[in-house]
Design a protein around this motif. Structure first.
Motif, short mmCIF file in Angstrom:
data_model
loop_
_atom_site.label_atom_id
_atom_site.label_comp_id
_atom_site.label_asym_id
_atom_site.label_seq_id
_atom_site.Cartn_x
_atom_site.Cartn_y
_atom_site.Cartn_z
N LEU A 33 0.81 -1.21 0.00
CA LEU A 33 0.00 0.00 0.00
C LEU A 33 0.85 1.26 0.00
O LEU A 33 0.33 2.35 -0.20
CB LEU A 33 -0.93 0.00 1.21
N SER A 88 -5.59 -6.69 4.68
CA SER A 88 -5.97 -5.72 5.71
C SER A 88 -7.20 -4.93 5.25
O SER A 88 -7.57 -4.94 4.08
CB SER A 88 -4.81 -4.76 5.97
N ASP A 90 -7.37 -1.72 4.97
CA ASP A 90 -6.93 -0.70 4.01
C ASP A 90 -6.79 -1.27 2.60
O ASP A 90 -7.16 -0.62 1.62
CB ASP A 90 -5.59 -0.09 4.44
N GLU A 93 -10.23 -1.84 1.11
CA GLU A 93 -10.82 -0.56 0.68
C GLU A 93 -10.20 -0.10 -0.64
O GLU A 93 -10.91 0.37 -1.53
CB GLU A 93 -10.60 0.50 1.77
N ARG A 94 -8.89 -0.24 -0.77
CA ARG A 94 -8.23 0.16 -2.03
C ARG A 94 -8.72 -0.70 -3.19
O ARG A 94 -8.99 -0.19 -4.27
CB ARG A 94 -6.71 0.04 -1.92
#
Length: 119
Positions: A33, A88, A90, A93-94
């Motif tokens: 990320l 994860s 995050d 979401e990405r």
């Protein structure tokens, strides 16, 4: 692979030459990320067949080959669902927010180069 390429990096595995089964593909993957270099311990080893995907307990740097799956993980029918299970919040979401044009472009590149093929 195209569906998760915005949050994951992939690499080859030396173990492909050690497996006798041509129906299996082994590769490394790592959640990425940030624009920082990945360390050895960031990479996980994945095994895919036509019917299932799994994260392996072993790493690229182990001495012997083993198809034992990583603790806390399950078999999945495809790579997308496997990575969504182990990633994860995050990363999820990405992946969810990734533009369809990016996914299409990666898919076209993978198809054109035939990077991943089964025997």
């Amino acid at each position: 692979m195209a569906l998760v390429a915005s949050a994951f990096a992939f690499s080859w595995s030396k173990w492909n030459s050690d497996t006798q089964d041509k129906e299996k593909i082994l590769f490394q993957g790592s959640e990425t990320l940030q624009d920082e270099p990945l360390l050895e311990e960031d990479w996980s080893l994945f095994l895919m067949t036509k019917r299932r995907s799994m994260k392996l307990k072993m790493t690229e740097f182990d001495e012997t080959y083993s198809e034992e799956h990583a603790e806390g993980t399950d078999f999945k029918s495809n790579l997308y669902h496997l990575l969504m299970d182990v990633s994860s919040a995050d990363a999820k979401e990405r992946i969810k927010d990734t533009n369809f044009e990016f996914i299409d472009c990666v898919q076209q590149l993978l198809s054109a180069t035939k990077l991943l093929t089964y025997a």
